[in-house]
Enzyme design. Structure first.
Site, mmCIF file in Angstrom:
data_model
loop_
_atom_site.group_PDB
_atom_site.id
_atom_site.type_symbol
_atom_site.label_atom_id
_atom_site.label_comp_id
_atom_site.label_asym_id
_atom_site.label_seq_id
_atom_site.Cartn_x
_atom_site.Cartn_y
_atom_site.Cartn_z
ATOM 1 C CB CYS A 1 36.555 42.982 36.148
ATOM 2 S SG CYS A 1 37.777 44.115 35.440
ATOM 3 N N GLY B 1 35.968 46.023 41.602
ATOM 4 C CA GLY B 1 36.314 47.075 40.667
ATOM 5 C C GLY B 1 35.515 48.321 40.933
ATOM 6 C CG ASN C 1 36.983 38.624 36.411
ATOM 7 O OD1 ASN C 1 37.945 39.373 36.522
ATOM 8 N ND2 ASN C 1 36.681 37.703 37.319
ATOM 9 N N GLY C 2 39.203 39.075 33.761
ATOM 10 C CA GLY C 2 40.445 38.363 33.511
ATOM 11 C C GLY C 2 41.373 39.161 32.626
ATOM 12 C CE1 TYR D 1 42.983 43.124 49.612
ATOM 13 C CE2 TYR D 1 42.981 42.839 47.236
ATOM 14 C CZ TYR D 1 42.868 43.655 48.343
ATOM 15 O OH TYR D 1 42.626 44.987 48.192
ATOM 16 C CB SER E 1 41.076 41.167 52.750
ATOM 17 O OG SER E 1 42.285 41.881 52.810
ATOM 18 C CB CYS F 1 49.104 38.541 38.571
ATOM 19 S SG CYS F 1 47.626 37.727 37.926
ATOM 20 C CB CYS G 1 51.726 36.271 42.242
ATOM 21 S SG CYS G 1 50.572 35.583 43.437
#
Length: 469
Positions: A12, A38, A112-113, A252, A293, A392, A448
């Site tokens: 986000c 987002g 965010n998170g 990314y 990206s 993640c 990850c």
């Protein structure tokens, strides 16, 4: 790569302004620059010093806000949010900022998170009488603040934040102040800027450039900033820990024109590409990157290897998120609606295709096939991240472990599945060296890739992710 078609989706984005007469307009432009983080929902809440007022909806920034709606949001302070649904799912009620009213005042928050102990905290709060308005983990903080027994707001917020585990960058606004908080590991990016006498906060520094703000510094892990009519105050709600910014921000998620912890994202990606040229020297005719990206990494690979960079793949920027899904027969070729191979560039050529990651492998297979159908004689796939083997838990919608192709398959098995003539992932050591990290992994979250997470992962969180599979 194209997040919508590959299963690796953004987190986000948050943006805040304090002390500017055009706070809502600035927030609109700031959110527009963070749209890549987002696309499912967005909102803005403003304060005029006496009350909080908000507008939000499901859709893109330009779809939810127009001149009339922005004109309604009068005030000199604002917070905004663009959302990609991870924990809690979608729905209008989960679109942020979340806004709460009570007899003692109003509170708005943007997050965010992802909180790894949200389920246990919700259970605890509900047994104490809390009723949640959303299924988002972000709402937990509002309840913790409200139930805190401390007399002052900053102490209430610090006490509440100390109970959270996981990744979080929070903007918390009342009628009279704006608070900014970052988790003790700094897993999410968050920066402070200024525009004249006004303060600006954003997930990425590219938003500062859009609104004409000047970057001041990054928010520190475990820091709580309090901005009000008396200026800016910095306090701590947690003991300083080792920084662990998400590595995928560099690989990314973030825009190439953003700087994270003093490192320009485009420069970082070029360095990753150059490192790949050293680790994976390939005899080829052209290098191309998967838009958008991976283009920086492809340029880096080309510069280091001496193989010319060419635009072998073109992204169709006019296929929106509301595009009607094709029939089942055509769905396998759906990637062609968003990506096309340039026959005049790749025909008869040995192609190095640079990409940022492989999640399930389905999109990589389709792109390799597309390049070969366009006449490429060989397609060598180079990935600027190590294999993603683990989910993640911090707000990036990677799949459950069972859906991650690298979790149970070797590089050679993946190569065969995607149909490439060769496949190389950057080494973890090489990735760290490309970003200037010589010894150890301090400063980055590599969960990850390695399965080593900077925080404890709670059983209820593990259960949620394994149920996804």
């Amino acid at each position: 790569m194209l997040a919508e078609i590959k299963g690796l989706n953004e987190e986000c984005g948050i943006f805040g302004v304090w002390g500017h007469q055009d706070a809502a307009q600035l927030t609109y432009y700031g959110l527009h620059s963070l749209q890549h983080r987002g696309q499912e929902g967005t909102g803005i809440v403003v304060s005029d010093g006496k009350q909080l007022k908000g507008v939000k909806g499901e859709g893109l920034v330009t779809e939810i806000f127009n001149a009339d709606r922005i004109a309604e949001l009068t005030g000199t302070a604002a917070i905004g949010h663009v959302r990609y649904a991870t924990a809690g799912g979608g729905g209008y009620e989960n679109v942020q900022p979340l806004l709460f009213h009570s007899q003692t005042g109003s509170l708005a928050l943007a997050h965010n998170g992802n909180l790894v102990n949200a389920t246990s905290l919700k259970h605890q709060l509900e047994t104490q009488g809390s009723i949640f308005q959303t299924s988002s983990d972000s709402e937990v903080l509002a309840h913790l603040i409200r139930r805190s027994g401390f007399p002052h707001m900053n102490d209430k917020v610090k006490n509440a934040l100390s109970m959270l585990k996981g990744a979080y960058a929070y903007l918390i606004m009342t009628e009279t102040e704006l608070m900014v908080a970052l988790d003790p590991h700094g897993l999410r990016p968050l920066s402070l800027g200024c525009l004249g006498d006004a303060y600006v906060v954003a997930s990425e520094t590219c938003a500062f450039d859009v609104v004409g703000a000047e970057y001041i510094r990054d928010i520190m892990p475990g820091e709580l900033l309090i901005i009000n009519e008396n200026g800016l105050t910095s306090e701590r709600f947690a003991v300083s820990t080792t920084k662990a910014i998400c590595m995928m921000e560099y690989i990314y998620f973030s825009r190439p024109d953003s700087n994270i912890q003093g490192i320009n994202v485009h420069t970082a990606r070029k360095s990753l590409g150059k490192r790949m040229a050293i680790e994976a020297p390939i005899e080829a005719d052209v290098v191309t990157g998967v838009p958008d990206s991976s283009i920086s990494a492809a340029i880096g690979y080309a510069e280091e290897s001496g193989i010319p960079y060419e635009m072998g793949l073109i992204k169709n920027k006019y296929v929106g998120r509301t595009f009607i899904q094709p029939s089942q027969t055509l769905r396998e070729q759906g990637v062609k609606m968003k990506l096309s191979a340039v026959r005049g560039v790749v025909e008869g050529k040995r192609v190095v295709m640079v990409d940022d990651s492989i999640v399930r492998g389905t999109t990589s297979r389709r792109i390799v096939k597309m390049l070969k159908e366009a006449g490429a004689t060989e397609v060598h796939v180079v990935i600027s991240s190590p294999p993603i083997k683990n989910p993640c838990f911090y707000g990036i919608d990677t799949s459950s472990k069972e859906e991650l192709i690298a979790s149970d398959k070797s590089v050679e098995e993946i190569r065969q599945i995607i149909g490439a003539d060769s496949l190389t992932f950057i080494s973890t050591d090489g990735m760290l060296k490309a970003l200037g990290q010589v010894d150890g992994t301090d400063g980055f979250c590599l969960g990850c890739f390695t399965g080593n997470y900077p925080t404890e992962i709670y059983p209820d969180t593990l259960q949620y992710y394994y149920q996804k599979g």
